[in-house]
Design a protein around this motif. Structure first.
Motif, PDB file in Angstrom:
ATOM      1  N   ALA A  23     109.093  18.736  76.426  1.00 25.57           N
ATOM      2  CA  ALA A  23     110.402  18.588  75.784  1.00 25.57           C
ATOM      3  C   ALA A  23     110.292  18.723  74.278  1.00 25.57           C
ATOM      4  O   ALA A  23     111.117  19.399  73.635  1.00 25.57           O
ATOM      5  CB  ALA A  23     111.004  17.231  76.152  1.00 25.57           C
ATOM      6  N   LEU A  24     109.282  18.095  73.702  1.00 26.09           N
ATOM      7  CA  LEU A  24     109.102  18.150  72.252  1.00 26.09           C
ATOM      8  C   LEU A  24     108.833  19.576  71.795  1.00 26.09           C
ATOM      9  O   LEU A  24     109.442  20.066  70.833  1.00 26.09           O
ATOM     10  CB  LEU A  24     107.945  17.236  71.846  1.00 26.09           C
ATOM     11  CG  LEU A  24     107.632  17.150  70.343  1.00 26.09           C
ATOM     12  CD1 LEU A  24     108.836  16.615  69.580  1.00 26.09           C
ATOM     13  CD2 LEU A  24     106.408  16.263  70.115  1.00 26.09           C
ATOM     14  N   GLY A  25     107.922  20.267  72.481  1.00 21.68           N
ATOM     15  CA  GLY A  25     107.608  21.645  72.113  1.00 21.68           C
ATOM     16  C   GLY A  25     108.794  22.569  72.260  1.00 21.68           C
ATOM     17  O   GLY A  25     109.046  23.426  71.403  1.00 21.68           O
ATOM     18  N   ALA A  26     109.578  22.389  73.333  1.00 16.48           N
ATOM     19  CA  ALA A  26     110.740  23.244  73.574  1.00 16.48           C
ATOM     20  C   ALA A  26     111.805  23.059  72.505  1.00 16.48           C
ATOM     21  O   ALA A  26     112.404  24.027  72.034  1.00 16.48           O
ATOM     22  CB  ALA A  26     111.323  22.955  74.958  1.00 16.48           C
ATOM     23  N   GLY A  27     112.064  21.819  72.126  1.00 12.49           N
ATOM     24  CA  GLY A  27     113.091  21.547  71.128  1.00 12.49           C
ATOM     25  C   GLY A  27     112.759  22.143  69.769  1.00 12.49           C
ATOM     26  O   GLY A  27     113.606  22.782  69.127  1.00 12.49           O
ATOM     27  N   ILE A  28     111.510  21.959  69.342  1.00  8.53           N
ATOM     28  CA  ILE A  28     111.098  22.479  68.031  1.00  8.53           C
ATOM     29  C   ILE A  28     111.120  24.002  68.016  1.00  8.53           C
ATOM     30  O   ILE A  28     111.635  24.630  67.083  1.00  8.53           O
ATOM     31  CB  ILE A  28     109.688  21.952  67.677  1.00  8.53           C
ATOM     32  CG1 ILE A  28     109.727  20.437  67.476  1.00  8.53           C
ATOM     33  CG2 ILE A  28     109.156  22.646  66.420  1.00  8.53           C
ATOM     34  CD1 ILE A  28     108.358  19.810  67.311  1.00  8.53           C
ATOM     35  N   SER A  29     110.562  24.611  69.060  1.00 12.23           N
ATOM     36  CA  SER A  29     110.450  26.073  69.069  1.00 12.23           C
ATOM     37  C   SER A  29     111.803  26.750  69.256  1.00 12.23           C
ATOM     38  O   SER A  29     112.032  27.841  68.730  1.00 12.23           O
ATOM     39  CB  SER A  29     109.496  26.527  70.170  1.00 12.23           C
ATOM     40  OG  SER A  29     110.023  26.209  71.437  1.00 12.23           O
TER      41      SER A  29
END
Length: 250
Positions: free
Chosen positions: A82-88
């Motif tokens: 979730a964290l990686g998806a939101g930032i990218s």
């Protein structure tokens, strides 16, 4: 009408292959939408994420018992997806189509080469070992980032990580990847809608409906097909290499 049929077919094909390989199908759908059907890269990514999100819901119901038995692992790794998806997704909404194309193709080829060169004997363990958890967290952070940035769901890294680092059979790894696709896809869609609201609401609802219907059809078709773990690896690597080369060339 022809465009709607093409969208339906693209959704069906991508979800059929994505269901078999546990990837969500974005690595097929994005090139079809952007190279064959004329959508710009960012719209292709949004539609691909929508496809992946819907497919993951279908598959989570289908594999609910397996996912429930590994819910602790899903929770621990899902937050990083979730964290990686939101930032990218936030970064990708500001990137150029050219840079997204280059990254997309390069990533597919690199993962393909890894599988082609991987000659280690197959190991199957129904319970993952504890020691690769931090490595897994970083890989799922990165895979969530790929999903949000390129609309490919992140399965191209999740499946190899679940297979090799956590020692799941390839078939189990493909099935267990769908909750992570759900998490990363949902977060990325929310971010993209916030950042590109005006462009997204201009997409025809009929196109979205055709895509989701095609996704459902492809998912149903895939449930009738069975492959061995080794066959999945060969299909996986071959498709990624070809599509990655096409994307870079174009």
């Amino acid at each position: 009408m022809i465009e709607w049929i093409a969208i339906f077919g693209a959704g069906a094909l991508s979800s059929f292959v994505g269901s078999l390989l546990g990837l969500g199908g974005g690595f097929i759908l994005v090139p079809i939408l952007s190279l064959q059907l004329g959508f710009d890269m960012k719209t292709s990514i949004f539609l691909s994420l929508l496809n992946i999100f819907w497919l993951s819901i279908i598959k989570m119901f289908q594999f609910s018992d397996l996912i429930q038995s590994h819910r602790s692992l899903v929770r621990r790794l899902g937050i990083f997806s979730a964290l990686g998806a939101g930032i990218s997704a936030w970064i990708g909404s500001r990137a150029s189509d050219e840079s997204l194309n280059l990254i997309f193709g390069s990533i597919l080829i690199l993962v393909s080469i890894y599988f082609i060169l991987d000659r280690r004997p197959h190991i199957q363990s129904p319970i993952p070992e504890a020691h690769p958890l931090w490595f897994g967290r970083m890989m799922f952070l990165f895979s969530g980032g790929l999903g949000g940035l390129l609309g490919i769901g992140g399965g191209i890294l999740n499946v190899p990580t679940l297979h090799r680092a956590f020692r799941f059979d390839m078939n189990l790894a493909t099935k267990l990847n769908f909750p992570f696709l759900f998490i990363s896809g949902g977060i990325a869609l929310l971010v993209l809608f916030q950042e590109r609201r005006e462009e997204i609401i201009m997409i025809s609802p009929i196109i979205i409906l055709a895509l989701l219907l095609g996704t459902s059809m492809g998912s149903m078709m895939s449930s009738k097909v069975k492959f061995s773990s080794q066959s999945l690896k060969v299909i996986f690597s071959s498709l990624l290499f070809v599509l990655g080369a096409i994307k870079i060339y174009k």
